[in-house]
Design a protein around this motif. Structure first.
Motif, PDB file in Angstrom:
ATOM      1  N   GLY A 176      21.017 -36.716  45.624  1.00 11.00           N
ATOM      2  CA  GLY A 176      22.212 -37.061  46.375  1.00 11.00           C
ATOM      3  C   GLY A 176      22.478 -38.547  46.464  1.00 11.00           C
ATOM      4  N   ILE A 177      21.899 -39.313  45.555  1.00  9.04           N
ATOM      5  CA  ILE A 177      22.060 -40.770  45.557  1.00  9.04           C
ATOM      6  C   ILE A 177      22.933 -41.165  44.380  1.00  9.04           C
ATOM      7  N   GLU A 178      24.016 -41.864  44.647  1.00 10.26           N
ATOM      8  CA  GLU A 178      24.843 -42.394  43.562  1.00 10.26           C
ATOM      9  C   GLU A 178      24.177 -43.684  43.093  1.00 10.26           C
ATOM     10  N   PRO A 179      23.632 -43.691  41.887  1.00  9.23           N
ATOM     11  CA  PRO A 179      22.749 -44.799  41.502  1.00  9.23           C
ATOM     12  C   PRO A 179      23.479 -46.120  41.318  1.00  9.23           C
ATOM     13  N   ASP A 180      22.853 -47.172  41.813  1.00  8.50           N
ATOM     14  CA  ASP A 180      23.279 -48.546  41.545  1.00  8.50           C
ATOM     15  C   ASP A 180      22.267 -49.106  40.556  1.00  8.50           C
ATOM     16  N   LEU A 181      22.630 -49.100  39.273  1.00  5.13           N
ATOM     17  CA  LEU A 181      21.674 -49.402  38.218  1.00  5.13           C
ATOM     18  C   LEU A 181      21.988 -50.724  37.539  1.00  5.13           C
ATOM     19  N   LEU A 182      20.944 -51.432  37.209  1.00  4.17           N
ATOM     20  CA  LEU A 182      21.028 -52.634  36.388  1.00  4.17           C
ATOM     21  C   LEU A 182      20.251 -52.400  35.105  1.00  4.17           C
ATOM     22  N   HIS A 183      20.758 -52.921  33.998  1.00  7.23           N
ATOM     23  CA  HIS A 183      20.015 -52.873  32.742  1.00  7.23           C
ATOM     24  C   HIS A 183      19.133 -54.109  32.642  1.00  7.23           C
ATOM     25  N   GLY A 184      17.899 -53.926  32.217  1.00  4.23           N
ATOM     26  CA  GLY A 184      17.010 -55.060  31.994  1.00  4.23           C
ATOM     27  C   GLY A 184      15.670 -54.594  31.478  1.00  4.23           C
ATOM     28  N   ASP A 185      14.949 -55.476  30.823  1.00  2.00           N
ATOM     29  CA  ASP A 185      13.617 -55.126  30.338  1.00  2.00           C
ATOM     30  C   ASP A 185      12.669 -55.033  31.536  1.00  2.00           C
ATOM     31  N   TYR A 186      11.537 -54.368  31.317  1.00  2.00           N
ATOM     32  CA  TYR A 186      10.663 -54.083  32.445  1.00  2.00           C
ATOM     33  C   TYR A 186       9.877 -55.299  32.928  1.00  2.00           C
ATOM     34  N   LEU A 187       9.688 -56.301  32.079  1.00  2.00           N
ATOM     35  CA  LEU A 187       9.062 -57.532  32.547  1.00  2.00           C
ATOM     36  C   LEU A 187       9.959 -58.200  33.586  1.00  2.00           C
TER      37      LEU A 187
END
Length: 328
Positions: A216-227
Protein backbone atom coordinates in the motif's frame (compact mmCIF):
# COMPACT_ATOMS: atom_id res chain seq x y z
CA UNK A 1 43.13 7.64 -36.03
CA UNK A 2 46.77 8.46 -36.74
CA UNK A 3 45.73 11.99 -37.73
CA UNK A 4 43.76 12.42 -34.52
CA UNK A 5 46.75 11.28 -32.49
CA UNK A 6 48.90 13.87 -34.28
CA UNK A 7 46.47 16.68 -33.44
CA UNK A 8 46.35 15.70 -29.76
CA UNK A 9 50.15 15.53 -29.63
CA UNK A 10 50.50 19.04 -31.08
CA UNK A 11 47.89 20.45 -28.69
CA UNK A 12 49.56 18.79 -25.68
CA UNK A 13 53.12 19.71 -26.64
CA UNK A 14 52.33 23.31 -27.60
CA UNK A 15 54.74 23.28 -30.52
CA UNK A 16 55.38 21.31 -33.68
CA UNK A 17 59.01 20.76 -32.68
CA UNK A 18 58.17 19.10 -29.35
CA UNK A 19 55.26 17.16 -30.86
CA UNK A 20 57.48 15.80 -33.63
CA UNK A 21 60.02 14.65 -31.08
CA UNK A 22 57.35 12.89 -29.01
CA UNK A 23 55.90 11.24 -32.12
CA UNK A 24 59.34 10.14 -33.31
CA UNK A 25 59.19 11.97 -36.64
CA UNK A 26 60.88 14.91 -38.34
CA UNK A 27 59.31 18.34 -37.90
CA UNK A 28 58.97 19.00 -41.68
CA UNK A 29 57.06 15.74 -42.04
CA UNK A 30 54.75 16.70 -39.18
CA UNK A 31 54.15 20.15 -40.70
CA UNK A 32 53.24 18.54 -44.02
CA UNK A 33 50.90 16.12 -42.32
CA UNK A 34 49.19 18.92 -40.38
CA UNK A 35 48.61 20.90 -43.60
CA UNK A 36 46.97 17.85 -45.17
CA UNK A 37 44.72 17.37 -42.16
CA UNK A 38 43.70 21.04 -42.27
CA UNK A 39 42.95 20.80 -45.98
CA UNK A 40 40.80 17.75 -45.37
CA UNK A 41 38.83 19.43 -42.57
CA UNK A 42 38.56 22.75 -44.39
CA UNK A 43 40.15 25.14 -41.90
CA UNK A 44 43.19 25.99 -39.81
CA UNK A 45 43.49 24.01 -36.62
CA UNK A 46 46.52 25.69 -35.05
CA UNK A 47 48.06 29.13 -35.07
CA UNK A 48 51.83 28.93 -35.34
CA UNK A 49 54.26 31.55 -34.07
CA UNK A 50 57.47 32.08 -32.17
CA UNK A 51 55.83 31.08 -28.88
CA UNK A 52 54.57 27.78 -30.27
CA UNK A 53 51.37 26.33 -31.71
CA UNK A 54 47.95 26.99 -30.20
CA UNK A 55 44.60 25.52 -31.28
CA UNK A 56 42.22 27.77 -33.17
CA UNK A 57 38.52 27.70 -32.20
CA UNK A 58 38.05 24.99 -34.85
CA UNK A 59 41.12 23.22 -33.48
CA UNK A 60 39.68 23.23 -29.98
CA UNK A 61 36.52 21.54 -31.27
CA UNK A 62 38.41 18.88 -33.22
CA UNK A 63 40.91 18.13 -30.43
CA UNK A 64 38.15 17.89 -27.79
CA UNK A 65 36.38 15.29 -29.93
CA UNK A 66 39.62 13.49 -30.75
CA UNK A 67 40.90 13.01 -27.20
CA UNK A 68 38.33 10.42 -26.03
CA UNK A 69 38.68 8.49 -29.29
CA UNK A 70 42.47 8.36 -28.97
CA UNK A 71 42.21 7.37 -25.28
CA UNK A 72 39.66 4.64 -26.08
CA UNK A 73 41.85 3.20 -28.82
CA UNK A 74 44.85 3.17 -26.47
CA UNK A 75 42.75 1.34 -23.87
CA UNK A 76 41.58 -1.21 -26.45
CA UNK A 77 45.17 -1.87 -27.53
CA UNK A 78 46.35 -2.24 -23.94
CA UNK A 79 43.50 -4.56 -22.96
CA UNK A 80 43.95 -6.67 -26.09
CA UNK A 81 47.67 -7.06 -25.47
CA UNK A 82 47.04 -7.96 -21.84
CA UNK A 83 44.43 -10.54 -22.85
CA UNK A 84 46.81 -12.03 -25.39
CA UNK A 85 49.54 -12.24 -22.78
CA UNK A 86 47.22 -13.95 -20.32
CA UNK A 87 46.11 -16.41 -22.98
CA UNK A 88 49.72 -17.27 -23.69
CA UNK A 89 50.38 -17.93 -20.01
CA UNK A 90 48.04 -20.90 -19.82
CA UNK A 91 44.42 -22.06 -19.51
CA UNK A 92 41.89 -19.75 -17.90
CA UNK A 93 38.49 -20.23 -16.33
CA UNK A 94 36.34 -17.33 -17.54
CA UNK A 95 33.80 -16.40 -14.89
CA UNK A 96 31.03 -13.83 -15.14
CA UNK A 97 29.06 -12.65 -12.13
CA UNK A 98 26.61 -10.19 -10.75
CA UNK A 99 27.59 -8.57 -7.45
CA UNK A 100 28.17 -10.97 -4.57
CA UNK A 101 30.22 -11.10 -1.38
CA UNK A 102 31.04 -14.70 -2.27
CA UNK A 103 33.26 -13.80 -5.22
CA UNK A 104 36.61 -13.17 -3.48
CA UNK A 105 36.39 -16.44 -1.57
CA UNK A 106 35.30 -18.36 -4.67
CA UNK A 107 38.27 -17.14 -6.69
CA UNK A 108 40.62 -17.93 -3.81
CA UNK A 109 39.30 -21.48 -3.47
CA UNK A 110 39.40 -22.12 -7.22
CA UNK A 111 43.04 -21.02 -7.38
CA UNK A 112 43.91 -23.25 -4.46
CA UNK A 113 42.24 -26.29 -6.03
CA UNK A 114 43.64 -25.93 -9.56
CA UNK A 115 46.71 -23.64 -9.49
CA UNK A 116 47.40 -24.27 -13.18
CA UNK A 117 44.08 -22.74 -14.26
CA UNK A 118 43.81 -19.02 -13.61
CA UNK A 119 40.22 -17.79 -13.07
CA UNK A 120 39.30 -14.46 -14.63
CA UNK A 121 36.29 -12.42 -13.54
CA UNK A 122 33.92 -10.25 -15.55
CA UNK A 123 31.31 -8.29 -13.62
CA UNK A 124 27.99 -7.13 -15.06
CA UNK A 125 24.78 -5.78 -13.54
CA UNK A 126 22.78 -7.77 -16.09
CA UNK A 127 22.36 -11.47 -15.34
CA UNK A 128 20.74 -11.93 -18.76
CA UNK A 129 23.81 -10.51 -20.49
CA UNK A 130 26.10 -12.89 -18.60
CA UNK A 131 23.96 -15.90 -19.48
CA UNK A 132 24.14 -14.95 -23.17
CA UNK A 133 27.92 -14.74 -22.93
CA UNK A 134 28.08 -18.28 -21.50
CA UNK A 135 25.82 -19.57 -24.28
CA UNK A 136 28.00 -17.85 -26.90
CA UNK A 137 31.21 -19.33 -25.48
CA UNK A 138 32.62 -16.02 -24.27
CA UNK A 139 32.39 -17.15 -20.63
CA UNK A 140 32.70 -20.59 -19.06
CA UNK A 141 30.54 -19.93 -16.00
CA UNK A 142 28.12 -17.29 -14.77
CA UNK A 143 27.07 -16.80 -11.15
CA UNK A 144 23.88 -14.75 -11.25
CA UNK A 145 20.81 -13.89 -9.23
CA UNK A 146 17.25 -14.10 -10.50
CA UNK A 147 14.94 -11.56 -8.90
CA UNK A 148 11.63 -12.99 -7.76
CA UNK A 149 8.88 -12.16 -10.25
CA UNK A 150 11.32 -11.34 -13.06
CA UNK A 151 12.44 -14.65 -14.63
CA UNK A 152 15.74 -14.61 -16.44
CA UNK A 153 15.85 -15.21 -20.20
CA UNK A 154 18.02 -18.33 -20.15
CA UNK A 155 19.41 -19.32 -23.58
CA UNK A 156 18.57 -22.79 -24.78
CA UNK A 157 21.05 -25.51 -23.88
CA UNK A 158 22.54 -23.97 -20.73
CA UNK A 159 22.81 -26.04 -17.57
CA UNK A 160 21.79 -24.36 -14.32
CA UNK A 161 22.49 -25.27 -10.72
CA UNK A 162 20.65 -23.65 -7.84
CA UNK A 163 22.97 -22.47 -5.09
CA UNK A 164 20.18 -20.95 -2.95
CA UNK A 165 16.54 -21.40 -3.88
CA UNK A 166 15.42 -18.18 -2.22
CA UNK A 167 17.78 -15.68 -0.65
CA UNK A 168 15.91 -12.95 1.24
CA UNK A 169 16.76 -9.35 0.45
CA UNK A 170 17.30 -7.12 3.46
CA UNK A 171 16.89 -3.38 3.89
CA UNK A 172 19.77 -0.99 4.61
CA UNK A 173 19.05 2.21 6.49
CA UNK A 174 20.81 4.73 8.68
CA UNK A 175 21.92 3.38 12.04
CA UNK A 176 19.85 6.07 13.80
CA UNK A 177 16.70 5.44 11.73
CA UNK A 178 13.78 4.70 14.10
CA UNK A 179 13.11 1.39 12.33
CA UNK A 180 16.70 0.26 12.95
CA UNK A 181 15.77 -0.55 16.54
CA UNK A 182 13.59 -3.42 15.32
CA UNK A 183 14.92 -6.92 14.75
CA UNK A 184 12.77 -7.06 11.60
CA UNK A 185 11.68 -3.92 9.77
CA UNK A 186 8.06 -3.49 8.72
CA UNK A 187 7.47 -1.84 5.36
CA UNK A 188 4.91 0.39 7.07
CA UNK A 189 7.78 1.86 9.12
CA UNK A 190 9.42 2.96 5.85
CA UNK A 191 6.33 4.43 4.20
CA UNK A 192 7.72 7.96 4.39
CA UNK A 193 11.21 7.07 3.14
CA UNK A 194 12.67 7.48 -0.30
CA UNK A 195 14.20 4.33 -1.78
CA UNK A 196 17.22 4.12 -4.05
CA UNK A 197 17.63 1.18 -6.41
CA UNK A 198 19.89 0.41 -9.36
CA UNK A 199 17.45 0.12 -12.26
CA UNK A 200 20.17 -1.32 -14.52
CA UNK A 201 20.12 -4.56 -12.48
CA UNK A 202 17.74 -6.97 -14.19
CA UNK A 203 14.41 -7.10 -12.35
CA UNK A 204 15.26 -5.10 -9.23
CA UNK A 205 13.35 -1.89 -10.01
CA UNK A 206 10.18 -3.84 -10.87
CA UNK A 207 10.50 -6.09 -7.83
CA UNK A 208 10.86 -3.17 -5.45
CA UNK A 209 7.86 -1.40 -6.99
CA UNK A 210 5.75 -4.56 -6.65
CA UNK A 211 6.78 -5.06 -3.04
CA UNK A 212 5.98 -1.50 -1.99
CA UNK A 213 2.67 -1.32 -3.84
CA UNK A 214 1.53 -4.62 -2.32
CA UNK A 215 2.15 -2.96 1.04
CA UNK A 216 0.00 0.00 0.00
CA UNK A 217 2.98 2.33 -0.43
CA UNK A 218 3.27 4.48 -3.54
CA UNK A 219 7.03 4.27 -4.02
CA UNK A 220 9.27 7.33 -4.10
CA UNK A 221 12.21 5.86 -5.98
CA UNK A 222 15.58 7.19 -7.02
CA UNK A 223 17.88 5.52 -9.52
CA UNK A 224 21.48 5.06 -8.42
CA UNK A 225 24.24 2.52 -7.97
CA UNK A 226 24.39 0.73 -4.65
CA UNK A 227 27.66 2.32 -3.54
CA UNK A 228 25.93 5.71 -3.75
CA UNK A 229 22.80 4.26 -2.15
CA UNK A 230 24.80 3.08 0.88
CA UNK A 231 26.44 6.49 1.24
CA UNK A 232 23.07 8.26 1.13
CA UNK A 233 21.45 5.71 3.44
CA UNK A 234 24.14 6.37 6.04
CA UNK A 235 23.03 10.02 6.33
CA UNK A 236 19.32 9.22 6.25
CA UNK A 237 18.58 10.42 2.73
CA UNK A 238 17.37 7.06 1.41
CA UNK A 239 16.84 3.44 2.31
CA UNK A 240 17.84 0.64 -0.03
CA UNK A 241 17.67 -3.10 -0.53
CA UNK A 242 20.79 -5.14 0.13
CA UNK A 243 22.01 -8.68 -0.02
CA UNK A 244 21.85 -10.41 3.36
CA UNK A 245 25.58 -11.15 3.15
CA UNK A 246 26.38 -7.41 3.23
CA UNK A 247 28.90 -6.67 5.95
CA UNK A 248 27.84 -4.43 8.84
CA UNK A 249 28.98 -0.82 9.12
CA UNK A 250 28.73 1.41 12.18
CA UNK A 251 26.75 4.07 10.29
CA UNK A 252 24.30 1.61 8.71
CA UNK A 253 21.75 -0.91 9.93
CA UNK A 254 21.08 -4.01 7.80
CA UNK A 255 17.83 -5.66 8.77
CA UNK A 256 15.49 -8.35 7.43
CA UNK A 257 12.10 -7.18 6.21
CA UNK A 258 9.13 -8.58 8.07
CA UNK A 259 7.66 -11.45 6.08
CA UNK A 260 10.62 -11.54 3.65
CA UNK A 261 8.61 -9.88 0.85
CA UNK A 262 11.43 -9.82 -1.69
CA UNK A 263 13.91 -12.54 -2.61
CA UNK A 264 16.26 -13.80 -5.29
CA UNK A 265 17.36 -17.19 -6.54
CA UNK A 266 21.12 -17.72 -6.84
CA UNK A 267 22.18 -19.70 -9.90
CA UNK A 268 25.36 -21.01 -11.46
CA UNK A 269 25.22 -21.47 -15.25
CA UNK A 270 27.51 -23.37 -17.62
CA UNK A 271 27.29 -25.20 -20.92
CA UNK A 272 27.87 -28.63 -19.36
CA UNK A 273 27.10 -30.39 -16.08
CA UNK A 274 30.80 -31.24 -15.76
CA UNK A 275 31.69 -27.55 -15.63
CA UNK A 276 29.14 -27.06 -12.85
CA UNK A 277 30.52 -30.04 -10.91
CA UNK A 278 34.04 -28.65 -11.10
CA UNK A 279 33.24 -25.18 -9.72
CA UNK A 280 30.06 -25.31 -7.66
CA UNK A 281 31.53 -26.81 -4.43
CA UNK A 282 33.96 -23.91 -4.08
CA UNK A 283 31.21 -21.38 -4.79
CA UNK A 284 28.95 -22.94 -2.19
CA UNK A 285 31.71 -22.90 0.41
CA UNK A 286 32.55 -19.27 -0.40
CA UNK A 287 28.91 -18.20 -0.16
CA UNK A 288 28.38 -19.64 3.30
CA UNK A 289 31.73 -18.27 4.39
CA UNK A 290 30.43 -14.80 3.43
CA UNK A 291 27.11 -15.51 5.14
CA UNK A 292 28.89 -16.26 8.42
CA UNK A 293 30.39 -12.75 8.35
CA UNK A 294 26.94 -11.13 8.43
CA UNK A 295 25.39 -11.16 11.92
CA UNK A 296 21.95 -10.17 10.59
CA UNK A 297 21.93 -13.02 8.08
CA UNK A 298 23.17 -15.50 10.68
CA UNK A 299 20.35 -14.52 13.03
CA UNK A 300 17.80 -14.80 10.19
CA UNK A 301 19.10 -18.24 9.27
CA UNK A 302 18.90 -19.45 12.88
CA UNK A 303 15.33 -18.19 13.24
CA UNK A 304 14.27 -19.68 9.91
CA UNK A 305 15.83 -23.08 10.60
CA UNK A 306 14.32 -23.25 14.07
CA UNK A 307 10.80 -22.12 13.18
CA UNK A 308 10.28 -23.56 9.70
CA UNK A 309 13.02 -26.09 9.10
CA UNK A 310 14.32 -23.85 6.31
CA UNK A 311 17.64 -24.80 4.80
CA UNK A 312 19.50 -23.70 1.67
CA UNK A 313 18.99 -25.69 -1.49
CA UNK A 314 21.75 -28.18 -2.19
CA UNK A 315 21.44 -29.85 -5.53
CA UNK A 316 23.49 -32.62 -7.00
CA UNK A 317 24.23 -33.25 -10.67
CA UNK A 318 20.93 -35.06 -11.09
CA UNK A 319 19.04 -31.92 -10.08
CA UNK A 320 20.52 -29.64 -12.74
CA UNK A 321 18.17 -27.90 -15.09
CA UNK A 322 19.06 -28.06 -18.76
CA UNK A 323 17.26 -25.42 -20.77
CA UNK A 324 16.13 -26.89 -24.08
CA UNK A 325 15.17 -25.21 -27.31
CA UNK A 326 11.57 -24.92 -26.18
CA UNK A 327 12.60 -22.63 -23.32
CA UNK A 328 12.87 -22.87 -19.57
Amino acid sequence: MRHLRVLCAIADAGSLHRAARELGMAQPSLSTQLRRIEQTLGGRLFTRGRTGSRPTPLGHIVVSRARPLVAELAAIVAETRAAAARAADGPRLRIGATASRALPGWLRLLRARVPAVEPSLQMDVSANALLRMVAEGRLDLAFVHEVEGSPLRVPAGLCLRVLVEREPQFVTLAADHPAAARREVRLADLAGDRWMVDSTVDGEWDALCRMLRRAGIEPDLLHGDYLTAYSLAAIGEVVTVSQPTARPRPDLAIRPLEGDPIGVRLLLAARTVAELDESCPELEEAYWEAARQSPAYQEWLRRGTTSTGWSPAHRGPGDDQRVLASGR
